[in-house]
Design a protein around this motif. Structure first.
Motif, PDB file in Angstrom:
ATOM      1  N   GLY A  15       0.913  -1.270   0.030  1.00  0.00           N
ATOM      2  CA  GLY A  15       0.033  -0.074   0.060  1.00  0.00           C
ATOM      3  C   GLY A  15       0.867   1.334  -0.062  1.00  0.00           C
ATOM      4  N   THR A  16       0.853   2.043   1.090  1.00  0.00           N
ATOM      5  CA  THR A  16       1.752   3.225   1.127  1.00  0.00           C
ATOM      6  C   THR A  16       2.842   2.836   2.156  1.00  0.00           C
ATOM      7  OG1 THR A  16       0.306   4.230   2.762  1.00  0.00           O
ATOM      8  CG2 THR A  16       0.208   4.877   0.198  1.00  0.00           C
ATOM      9  N   ASN A  17       2.607   1.950   2.947  1.00  0.00           N
ATOM     10  CA  ASN A  17       3.397   1.426   4.004  1.00  0.00           C
ATOM     11  C   ASN A  17       4.742   1.328   3.643  1.00  0.00           C
ATOM     12  OD1 ASN A  17       1.822   0.890   6.397  1.00  0.00           O
ATOM     13  ND2 ASN A  17       1.011  -0.632   5.391  1.00  0.00           N
ATOM     14  N   ASP A  23      11.148   4.734  -2.658  1.00  0.00           N
ATOM     15  CA  ASP A  23      10.867   4.823  -3.790  1.00  0.00           C
ATOM     16  C   ASP A  23      11.159   3.422  -4.657  1.00  0.00           C
ATOM     17  OD1 ASP A  23      12.295   6.840  -6.866  1.00  0.00           O
ATOM     18  OD2 ASP A  23      10.532   5.263  -6.649  1.00  0.00           O
ATOM     19  N   VAL A  24       9.827   2.786  -4.424  1.00  0.00           N
ATOM     20  CA  VAL A  24      10.027   1.445  -4.928  1.00  0.00           C
ATOM     21  C   VAL A  24      10.394   1.025  -6.438  1.00  0.00           C
ATOM     22  CG1 VAL A  24       8.562   0.537  -2.908  1.00  0.00           C
ATOM     23  CG2 VAL A  24       7.301   1.362  -5.152  1.00  0.00           C
ATOM     24  N   TYR A  43       5.146  -4.338  -7.028  1.00  0.00           N
ATOM     25  CA  TYR A  43       3.704  -4.732  -6.827  1.00  0.00           C
ATOM     26  C   TYR A  43       3.156  -4.170  -5.668  1.00  0.00           C
ATOM     27  CZ  TYR A  43      -0.426  -7.827  -7.531  1.00  0.00           C
ATOM     28  OH  TYR A  43      -1.756  -8.177  -7.483  1.00  0.00           O
ATOM     29  N   LYS A  44       1.825  -3.710  -5.515  1.00  0.00           N
ATOM     30  CA  LYS A  44       0.990  -3.222  -4.351  1.00  0.00           C
ATOM     31  C   LYS A  44       1.214  -4.126  -3.322  1.00  0.00           C
ATOM     32  CE  LYS A  44      -1.095   0.775  -4.496  1.00  0.00           C
ATOM     33  NZ  LYS A  44      -0.962   1.821  -5.577  1.00  0.00           N
ATOM     34  N   TYR A  45       0.885  -5.510  -3.113  1.00  0.00           N
ATOM     35  CA  TYR A  45       0.626  -6.299  -2.203  1.00  0.00           C
ATOM     36  C   TYR A  45       1.210  -7.568  -2.642  1.00  0.00           C
ATOM     37  CZ  TYR A  45      -2.628  -2.795  -0.383  1.00  0.00           C
ATOM     38  OH  TYR A  45      -3.100  -1.446   0.116  1.00  0.00           O
ATOM     39  N   HIS A 103      12.348  -2.221   8.996  1.00  0.00           N
ATOM     40  CA  HIS A 103      13.692  -1.726   9.383  1.00  0.00           C
ATOM     41  C   HIS A 103      13.728  -0.721   8.620  1.00  0.00           C
ATOM     42  CE1 HIS A 103      15.384  -5.778  11.276  1.00  0.00           C
ATOM     43  NE2 HIS A 103      14.145  -5.743  11.552  1.00  0.00           N
ATOM     44  N   ASP A 104      12.869  -0.249   7.832  1.00  0.00           N
ATOM     45  CA  ASP A 104      13.173   0.862   6.745  1.00  0.00           C
ATOM     46  C   ASP A 104      12.089   1.886   6.851  1.00  0.00           C
ATOM     47  OD1 ASP A 104      14.487   1.097   3.286  1.00  0.00           O
ATOM     48  OD2 ASP A 104      14.651   2.325   5.144  1.00  0.00           O
ATOM     49  N   ALA A 105      11.201   1.460   5.918  1.00  0.00           N
ATOM     50  CA  ALA A 105      10.087   2.502   5.614  1.00  0.00           C
ATOM     51  C   ALA A 105       9.564   2.822   6.711  1.00  0.00           C
ATOM     52  CB  ALA A 105       9.061   1.924   4.710  1.00  0.00           C
ATOM     53  N   TRP A 106       9.390   2.116   7.902  1.00  0.00           N
ATOM     54  CA  TRP A 106       8.492   2.437   9.038  1.00  0.00           C
ATOM     55  C   TRP A 106       9.316   3.274  10.146  1.00  0.00           C
ATOM     56  CZ3 TRP A 106       4.942  -2.310  10.277  1.00  0.00           C
ATOM     57  CH2 TRP A 106       3.848  -2.115   9.579  1.00  0.00           C
TER      58      TRP A 106
END
Lengths: 661, 323, 163
Positions: A15-17, A23-24, A43-45, A103-106
């Motif tokens: 999602g946006t998590n 930047d995927v 891919y989204k999910y 470990h990264d985006a969050w």
């Protein structure tokens, strides 16, 4: 790797998590250019069905032989993607996961930094995965018997559930009787039904059940073996009574040289007395007596004892002073830990006067006072024999406090209201409950609170700051409780004849020893750690070891029984499956390379490594190896390999992480 | 058919490897008969220009010992590489840096300062230092440049084989030369010694216990070593478990611990790190204070664990600041 | 790349059961910390081979962080004790090799201590920043410039042969 490596790389947006910070698309583009990558997608999910199918499709269409997914934590979805890889026709271990969410985006706030980190981690995984070997998940058959440690309500309920389902259960209890803390309670909230009435039938069922082996006076001494096949040593302490022969008639107690009970009665929290030979409590299960060597004249008197108890027992010959400690070895496949709690020691808070003033009690002591089968026959009297006219009950003793226990013990507000009701019922006294916050969650609990409040119990919002003798009492018994009534905004002094401390729940004193034996973890507070607080509250990180009840955290009886049922169900599910799946991360010694230096042998806490005299080489028993890798790191000639964590795999990750960003 | 040409050369070394060849004793006659030694500064009077005059790859094998520390040694290594089919790093210094490699713990300037100024037996008021060039009577005289870093042979040129040891034993040398002459050589880059740790052939292996738990470490000068028991088990650091076999445990038979001169097995990248890992993990205490007390018995871990291997260890040399 | 101020790169070896799980918890709780850390997951801190640590430095790490379970809590009983023993000797030895002690750090972080993951990482990044880059690959490169090249050797030989 013989054939050229063809890696399929997938980065998940979640999602946006993830995509909200990393930047995927850039990650996918970057990965596409790395050596060995044949397919690179974002891919989204990824964990969804279409995401997993994408992997399977790509494997077939593009001849992929390795898969890397950059998404959430492997602890969450490694299994999911390994399964997808397997369904695509590859070994599930040709898969590597990259954690770019937890470990990264969050955890980072700068998108560029987070993306840069993601690239490094992705590069590491792509460098690592070519070294993966087609390992196989090991299936170890699981022994169908179950060990339940702790015979309180949780253990009892779990035992009955499993035994009714046809499974053989060993219920091991440290004390002389099962029943735990619940057996000591008088009435239980919110229904005020009698604890013994609802508990004792279950206790009898346990005793009578053909599938349950009940061992009281017993503790788990050692656990060896491995998941699904534990070999447990149970230490059975002597009660000096032959269990099969005692009928519980109690004539030995009658006949004892001590005419009157003289010694502090543990079941009654020291408020009553017992003889050295005694029935733990009237509805004890097993319904047989026990002899305490600490107080029995056979041991304590210099010239021994005439043993009139033996005469009284007569032909039954159930008393055996020569009984020794026994070690029993059992094999079980799963273990349910239901060791319960201990209460906070109120003497740790000296300003409440516990142990100093004779009319200060803990809640558990008062449970015995109000209980009809307690030391006073249900009469609420102080140690000096007085009926109290005012009683104070202080909540949160030891709990919610930086200095003692930080947590809320969950049940104290409710049992304090209950005790208020019972004390009032028994004595007609004025009862004051002192609380910080009134916590009464659960079904029918709010209604219970309202009921008690409506009965005229005084409920004061404020912590009792000091307790001291009332100078105006000529006999010096009455206590003054100084507290601020925060709703009134006034500091008040409350004279009481009896003070009850609502002590909180703590882990058992030997929780650390127990958990080490079963290879469990504890949380920061010391309660056993569940695998996941929401989704796996009754299992642990070790397959086949389950938890239920207060040993996992303070809770009331309804939740305890619910957890016990859940643990029994999960154990049952495991047994029905018939096998445990073991992660193939064990170590093995390359025999040709081993020099027999013996440096590894003492390193293994599971004694999985032995030195074979014939070959003069070390060898690792795969079944005992738990895959920590300590021996691998130590081997001075590099002759031990750990599956899934081989040296080359780690070196390649290090190289990938540090290659020019 | 002319005899195969063989060359020997020495770089930063002690001469022990030359003696090792001589130690072949009677067997050397067989060698001398089978080959044509075209270069051996220590023993024969061939010159550098003789080598330069030879066609490239005309020497079958050069056994080069000693570490690379000067520009001359680099030049010779490069020259001999051009002229040889097989360039073999002979001895610990060429293979892993050897004892000279320990100089990588110091800065070159500090070494020169000590050698030419501060040394206790140095009397050098004029403060003379060796110069790389000087002119004398119209001639320019040159000395090789001392490098900052001591290197192994393969850090300078491409190496075909390694014969480890300080020095290599006669048995090992004979086997290697024999394999060379018979054309039965293993894949390029192989170390010509068994790929298993020394404990495999150690005479004291049986006395080593399986429950090692060190409570102290001693150095060989601090106590008498029991000649019957495993030396490591007695608390002396023996590099045997982390060192290749092939020497028949000659030092242990001399009642001294193995100091690691044969280097690590092929499965280990850093010998010093591995022996550290093993020895430290096997100490008895669990708390920081007692752990440090036991480990204090190893006052010089670099010198002990990297005695022969500092130059090609993962860190190679002490970090210089600023970067 | 050259315009950006230097940021330390720290390689972390986290044990699966305690520290890696704690780092996941920090993530789930959305705690924020410095982005300089890159984690390698191992089953136990006892698996951390000193070679890995030295390789990380040799390949460009400015710091190495090892996370394991608290003493007595190791999922495998004693792996963390072995790590502690290796660490005490390795840190001293790295110091002898000119690598400052603050660049190598061993921390005990239990599965419930997400906040400790954050504070340890932030603290270590600060300390390593203060030490400056280690950049061993750059060091190796600059050292190796002194070595004579093939071309130089040939030129030199030609010069001799000409005489």
């Amino acid at each position: 790797m013989i054939e050229p490596v063809r890696i399929g790389f997938y980065v998940c947006h979640c999602g946006t998590n993830i995509a909200g910070m990393v930047d995927v698309e850039a990650v996918a583009k970057y990965a596409a250019k790395l050596p060995g990558v044949a397919v690179s997608r974002n891919y989204k999910y990824m964990c969804s069905d279409p995401g997993q199918e994408l992997i399977q499709q790509d494997i077939k269409e593009h001849g992929l032989n390795r898969i890397v997914v950059a998404a959430c934590s492997p602890l969450l979805h490694e299994r999911t993607f390994r399964t997808a890889t397997m369904k695509g026709g590859l070994s599930p271990f040709f898969f590597q996961m990259v954690n770019i969410r937890e470990h990264d985006a969050w955890v980072h706030t700068d998108g560029a930094e987070a993306t840069r980190k993601a690239l490094a981690l992705v590069r590491a995984a792509i460098k690592r995965v070519p070294f993966h070997k087609p390992l196989e998940i090991k299936r170890v058959p699981i022994h169908p018997d179950v060990l339940i440690v702790g015979g309180g309500i949780a253990g009892i309920h779990a035992a009955l559930t499993l035994a009714d389902g046809g499974k053989k259960v060993y219920l091991v209890e440290r004390e002389a009787t099962i029943g735990g803390h619940m057996a000591k309670f008088d009435k239980t909230f919110p229904t005020l039904d009698c604890a013994a009435c609802i508990l004792t039938p279950k206790m009898s069922q346990v005793n009578a059940h053909p599938n349950i082996t009940l061992w009281t006076m017993s503790e788990v001494a050692a656990v060896s073996g491995y998941v699904g096949n534990y070999e447990v040593t149970i230490k059975r302490k002597p009660r000096y009574i032959v269990e099969d022969l005692c009928t519980g008639c109690g004539e030995c107690v009658e006949a004892c040289v001590y005419r009157e009970p003289r010694f502090a009665d543990e079941f009654n929290e020291g408020l009553g007395k017992r003889k050295p030979v005694f029935m733990p409590f009237p509805q004890a299960v097993p319904p047989i007596v026990v002899i305490d060597p600490g107080t029995c004249r056979v041991w304590t008197a210099t010239n021994g004892c005439k043993k009139p108890c033996v005469d009284a027992c007569g032909d039954r010959k159930a008393i055996d002073f020569g009984q020794k400690e026994e070690l029993k070895q059992i094999k079980v496949g799963s273990v349910i830990v239901t060791t319960g709690f201990k209460t906070f020691d109120a003497s740790r808070l000296p300003y409440y006067g516990y142990g100093r003033y004779s009319n200060v009690y803990t809640a558990l002591e008062v449970e015995r006072l109000v209980n009809a089968s307690g030391p006073t026959g249900g009469e609420v009297v102080t140690r000096k024999g007085k009926h109290p006219q005012t009683v104070g009950i202080v909540h949160c003793i030891g709990s919610r406090d930086e200095n003692t226990n930080k947590w809320c013990s969950r049940v104290c507000c409710l049992y304090s209201l209950k005790l208020a009701h019972l004390i009032k019922e028994h004595t007609g006294a004025e009862v004051y409950n002192f609380y910080i916050d009134m916590r009464t969650p659960g079904k029918s609990m709010e209604e219970f609170y309202n009921r008690i409040a409506g009965e005229g119990v005084h409920i004061v919002r404020g912590k009792v700051a000091d307790v001291f003798p009332d100078p105006s009492d000529p006999e010096g018994d009455r206590l003054l409780l100084q507290a601020e009534d925060t709703l009134l905004g006034r500091v008040l002094k409350f004279p009481v004849d009896m003070l009850v401390l609502a002590t909180g729940l703590e882990p058992q004193a030997d929780a650390q020893d127990v958990r080490r034996m079963l290879n469990m973890s504890c949380g920061t507070e010391g309660f056993f750690l569940e695998r996941h607080p929401k989704l796996a509250p009754v299992s642990t990180f070790t397959d086949g070891v389950f938890l239920a009840g207060c040993c996992q955290g303070p809770k009331d009886i309804p939740d305890t029984v619910a957890q016990a049922g859940a643990a029994a169900a999960e154990a049952y599910s495991l047994i029905c499956r018939g096998h445990v799946e073991q992660e193939p991360n064990t170590a093995y010694v390359r025999e040709d390379d081993c020099s027999g230096c013996k440096s590894c042998v003492p390193l293994c806490p599971y004694t999985a490594i032995t030195f074979v005299e014939d070959t003069k080489k070390a060898v690792i028993n795969e079944a005992l190896c738990k895959g920590c890798g300590t021996c691998v790191a130590s081997c001075p000639s590099g002759s031990i390999v750990q599956n899934l964590f081989e040296d080359e795999e780690i070196y390649s990750e290090i190289e990938g992480i540090l290659a020019n960003d | 058919m002319s005899k195969p040409k063989v060359a020997f050369y020495w770089c930063a070394s002690c001469g022990g490897c030359e003696e090792a060849v001589v130690d072949l004793a009677e067997d050397i006659l067989g060698v001398v008969e089978a080959v044509d030694i075209v270069f051996w500064p220590c023993a024969m009077d061939f010159k550098k220009k003789d080598i330069e005059a030879m066609p490239d790859k005309s020497i079958v094998a050069t056994l080069l010992n000693g570490a690379i520390r000067t520009s001359e040694q680099e030049e010779m290594a490069l020259l001999l590489r051009r002229k040889s089919q097989y360039l073999i790093a002979y001895g610990a210094c060429a293979a892993t840096g050897g004892i000279p490699g320990l100089a990588n713990q110091s800065q070159l300037e500090d070494i020169l300062k000590f050698a030419y100024h501060d040394g206790p037996s140095m009397a050098n008021e004029a403060g003379t230092r060796p110069q790389t060039t000087s002119t004398h009577e119209g001639h320019e005289l040159r000395l090789p440049v001392l490098r900052e870093v001591v290197r192994t042979l393969d850090q300078v040129v491409d190496v075909d084989y390694y014969i480890p040891g300080c020095p290599p034993t006669p048995k090992l040398t004979k086997a290697a030369v024999g394999a060379l002459l018979e054309g039965k050589l293993p894949p390029k880059g192989t170390v010509l010694a068994p790929d298993i740790a020394l404990c495999d052939e150690c005479p004291r292996k049986d006395s080593k216990p399986t429950d090692l738990a060190f409570t102290e470490f001693k150095r060989p000068h601090q106590a008498i070593i029991d000649p019957e028991r495993c030396i490591l088990a007695q608390g002396f650091i023996c590099m045997g478990p982390a060192t290749r076999a092939g020497c028949e445990a000659v030092c242990v038979r001399g009642n001294m611990p193995c100091s690691g001169c044969f280097g690590p097995t092929s499965r280990v990248k850093d010998q010093g790190a591995k022996i550290l890992s093993s020895v430290a993990a096997n100490i008895a205490p669990r708390e920081e204070g007692p752990i440090d007390q036991v480990l204090a018995g190893i006052p010089d871990p670099v010198g002990t664990f990297y005695r022969y291997g500092l130059a090609n260890s993962m860190l190679r040399r002490k970090v210089t600041k600023p970067a | 790349m050259t315009d950006k101020p230097w940021e330390p790169r720290i390689v972390a070896f986290f044990c699966n059961w305690c520290t890696y799980t704690a780092a996941d918890l920090a993530g789930v709780s959305r705690m924020k910390y410095a982005a300089n850390i890159r984690t390698i997951r191992l089953m136990c801190s006892g698996r951390v081979d000193p070679q890995f640590i030295m390789d990380a430095f040799a390949k460009g790490a400015d710091g190495v962080l090892i996370g394991g379970c608290h003493p007595g809590d190791c999922h495998y009983g004693e792996g963390n004790y072995k790590m502690l023993r290796r660490y005490r000797l390795l840190q001293r030895m790295l110091g002898d090799m000119g690598i400052e002690p603050d660049r190598l750090r061993l921390e005990w972080i239990s599965a419930a201590e997400g906040d400790k993951v954050k504070s340890v990482i932030n603290d270590m990044v600060e300390k390593v920043k203060a030490l400056g880059p280690l950049d061993l690959p750059g060091q190796f490169q600059s050292w190796d410039r002194e070595v004579m090249t093939e071309a130089e050797a040939l030129a030199h030989a030609g010069h001799q042969e000409a005489k």
